[in-house]
Design an enzyme around this catalytic site. Structure first.
Site, PDB file in Angstrom:
ATOM      1  N   ASP A 112      -4.170  -0.079  -4.810  1.00  0.00           N
ATOM      2  CA  ASP A 112      -4.716  -1.426  -5.033  1.00  0.00           C
ATOM      3  C   ASP A 112      -4.080  -2.114  -6.239  1.00  0.00           C
ATOM      4  O   ASP A 112      -4.681  -2.991  -6.850  1.00  0.00           O
ATOM      5  CB  ASP A 112      -6.245  -1.384  -5.230  1.00  0.00           C
ATOM      6  CG  ASP A 112      -6.952  -0.626  -4.119  1.00  0.00           C
ATOM      7  OD1 ASP A 112      -6.668  -0.922  -2.948  1.00  0.00           O
ATOM      8  OD2 ASP A 112      -7.768   0.261  -4.420  1.00  0.00           O
ATOM      9  N   LYS A 172       0.865  -4.218  -4.826  1.00  0.00           N
ATOM     10  CA  LYS A 172       2.231  -4.004  -4.334  1.00  0.00           C
ATOM     11  C   LYS A 172       2.652  -5.060  -3.326  1.00  0.00           C
ATOM     12  O   LYS A 172       3.795  -5.497  -3.308  1.00  0.00           O
ATOM     13  CB  LYS A 172       2.337  -2.606  -3.701  1.00  0.00           C
ATOM     14  CG  LYS A 172       2.133  -1.472  -4.684  1.00  0.00           C
ATOM     15  CD  LYS A 172       2.158  -0.121  -4.004  1.00  0.00           C
ATOM     16  CE  LYS A 172       0.968   0.130  -3.119  1.00  0.00           C
ATOM     17  NZ  LYS A 172      -0.325   0.180  -3.820  1.00  0.00           N
ATOM     18  N   GLY A 174      -4.356  -1.684   2.576  1.00  0.00           N
ATOM     19  CA  GLY A 174      -4.227  -3.109   2.820  1.00  0.00           C
ATOM     20  C   GLY A 174      -3.411  -3.777   1.744  1.00  0.00           C
ATOM     21  O   GLY A 174      -3.771  -3.752   0.575  1.00  0.00           O
ATOM     22  N   HIS A 175      -2.275  -4.345   2.113  1.00  0.00           N
ATOM     23  CA  HIS A 175      -1.462  -5.098   1.160  1.00  0.00           C
ATOM     24  C   HIS A 175      -1.821  -6.570   1.275  1.00  0.00           C
ATOM     25  O   HIS A 175      -1.659  -7.183   2.334  1.00  0.00           O
ATOM     26  CB  HIS A 175       0.027  -4.870   1.433  1.00  0.00           C
ATOM     27  CG  HIS A 175       0.489  -3.518   1.018  1.00  0.00           C
ATOM     28  ND1 HIS A 175       1.798  -3.098   1.115  1.00  0.00           N
ATOM     29  CD2 HIS A 175      -0.179  -2.472   0.469  1.00  0.00           C
ATOM     30  CE1 HIS A 175       1.910  -1.854   0.654  1.00  0.00           C
ATOM     31  NE2 HIS A 175       0.722  -1.465   0.276  1.00  0.00           N
ATOM     32  N   GLN A 203      -0.817   2.957  -0.974  1.00  0.00           N
ATOM     33  CA  GLN A 203      -1.683   3.679  -1.916  1.00  0.00           C
ATOM     34  C   GLN A 203      -1.043   3.726  -3.322  1.00  0.00           C
ATOM     35  O   GLN A 203      -0.333   2.817  -3.698  1.00  0.00           O
ATOM     36  CB  GLN A 203      -2.032   5.083  -1.403  1.00  0.00           C
ATOM     37  CG  GLN A 203      -3.013   5.073  -0.262  1.00  0.00           C
ATOM     38  CD  GLN A 203      -2.350   5.196   1.093  1.00  0.00           C
ATOM     39  OE1 GLN A 203      -1.220   5.602   1.243  1.00  0.00           O
ATOM     40  NE2 GLN A 203      -3.071   4.817   2.120  1.00  0.00           N
TER      41      GLN A 203
END
Length: 423
Positions: free
Chosen positions: A13, A16, A40-41, A224
């Protein structure tokens, strides 16, 4: 020819997705090398917030080719929905997105196994996102898995049935109450498989090797964070893949000596989702403020993130094991308004102060040792140059650089791609 690598240095989180999006214009190829759809990006631009789960963050740029590498595990149903969610943006997904044949598939029964396993642990659960990722990687290392390339084989459905039947027997073994309709889940799964077949499958290691020979620039994108690495993270409260630099080599088939820059992303503070030790975690108003101002909720799971002060012991460890060459500090704007900031510079480990990351960082063994810094009041979100930043923030940044011995090249002061300061 350039092969660069972008990683998260904390418990995920870190932001990225935004940085990949910012950097994409410099690269011909964006390649995701590990993880599954629990990652989730989040990207934000033109007033729209986008959440990508499996698709690399370069998909919004017109020229970049996006590769899902062999180290990734793909849930066809989630993947199909992700593609459908992008249709309104008129992206040429068919020509811009390609998948490694060696990437493993998450079956419906993998998700059920995940739920059964977690339910059976009771209070000892590790905080799985229940996306089936752990069981899929277990099948991969157990040499039972089904890969994207198997979709092209005539006996694909027979292979699927054999593995799904095995999973159902294992679910019964856990002896927990889980309600599901497998027939319905399988219908959805095979419909999604037909959609995936519309994309090009490649032997990604050969594709990337030829791209390097042709002088193409490649950015390898991780999911991650380093402290969730299955080998080097806070085991067992980790993910099921190698989130560190080594994972880019095995997750894409790129040789270690081809990687040039290693970009490390970290927050100006620290967050963590799910269970596991967290030495600098805050349980007071400061932690609540970080969560509120930083909007610290998972982009996929919606789970609230635990918040704490910056941990330099953990950050130096992540820099070391990844060979980080450049740092990017995210969410500096969230710390605006704090009278005093704290930075953990050492751990008191069983009564002795240490500056390295030990085997066990559970609270009974580790107490953080802090150094205080003066905070700042200024709103950073409209600033566009490093010179505009308050002196207190600059001192904070310079201290981190000195401690980790790596320069901070980007300071993010908001979620939008334009709120990015180059140093």
């Amino acid at each position: 020819m350039t092969v660069d690598l972008l990683l998260g240095l904390q418990w995920g989180d870190e932001g990225k997705g935004k940085i990949v999006d910012v950097l994409t214009s410099n690269y011909d190829i964006i390649a995701r090398f590990q993880g599954g759809p629990n990652a989730g990006h989040t990207l934000e631009f033109d007033g729209i917030k986008h959440v990508l789960r499996t698709i690399p963050s370069g998909i919004f740029h017109k020229t970049a080719i996006n590769i899902i590498g062999n180290g990734v595990v793909i849930d066809p149903v989630v993947f199909q929905k992700e593609i459908e969610g992008l249709e309104k943006f008129n992206l040429d997904i068919k020509s811009k997105l390609i998948i490694s044949r060696k990437a493993h598939l998450i079956l419906p029964t993998h998700r059920l196994l995940d739920a059964a396993s977690e339910a059976s642990k009771g209070k000892a659960k590790i905080g799985s996102t229940l996306k089936g990722i752990g069981p899929t990687y277990m099948d991969k290392t157990g040499r039972n898995g089904i890969r994207v390339g198997d979709i092209e084989l005539e006996d694909f459905k027979e292979r699927y049935r054999a593995l799904a039947d095995k999973h159902e027997a294992m679910i019964k073994f856990y002896d927990v109450a889980i309600q599901y309709n497998l027939e319905e889940l399988e219908k959805e799964f095979f419909e999604a498989i037909e959609e995936i077949k519309k994309l090009d499958f490649i032997d990604s290691e050969e594709y990337l090797n030829q791209a390097q020979k042709a002088g193409k620039s490649i950015l390898c994108e991780g999911a991650q964070g380093s402290l969730l690495d299955v080998d080097f993270g806070t085991y067992p409260f980790v993910t099921s893949s190698n989130t560190t630099a080594a994972g880019a080599c095995t997750g894409l088939g790129i040789a270690p000596n081809k990687i040039k820059e290693v970009y490390g992303i970290f927050k100006a503070y620290v967050t963590r989702v799910g269970s596991g030790p967290f030495p600098t975690e805050l349980f007071d108003e400061d932690g609540a403020t970080m969560a509120r101002v930083g909007n610290e909720f998972g982009s996929v799971t919606g789970r609230q993130r635990r918040c704490g002060w910056l941990d330099l012991v953990a950050l130096k460890y992540a820099v070391q094991i990844n060979g980080v060459t450049q740092l990017m500090m995210m969410k500096g704007d969230v710390l605006s308004g704090f009278e005093t900031l704290k930075v953990c510079t050492e751990y008191n480990y069983k009564g002795v102060n240490i500056s390295h990351f030990p085997y066990n960082i559970e609270p009974e063994n580790v107490t953080p040792v802090y150094q205080d810094f003066k905070g700042w009041k200024a709103d950073l979100t409209g600033m566009t140059t490093y010179d505009e930043l308050p002196i207190e923030l600059k001192e904070y940044i310079e201290f981190i650089e000195k401690e980790v011995e790596v320069p901070i090249k980007i300071v993010s002061v908001g979620p939008d791609r334009k709120q990015t300061i180059l140093k």
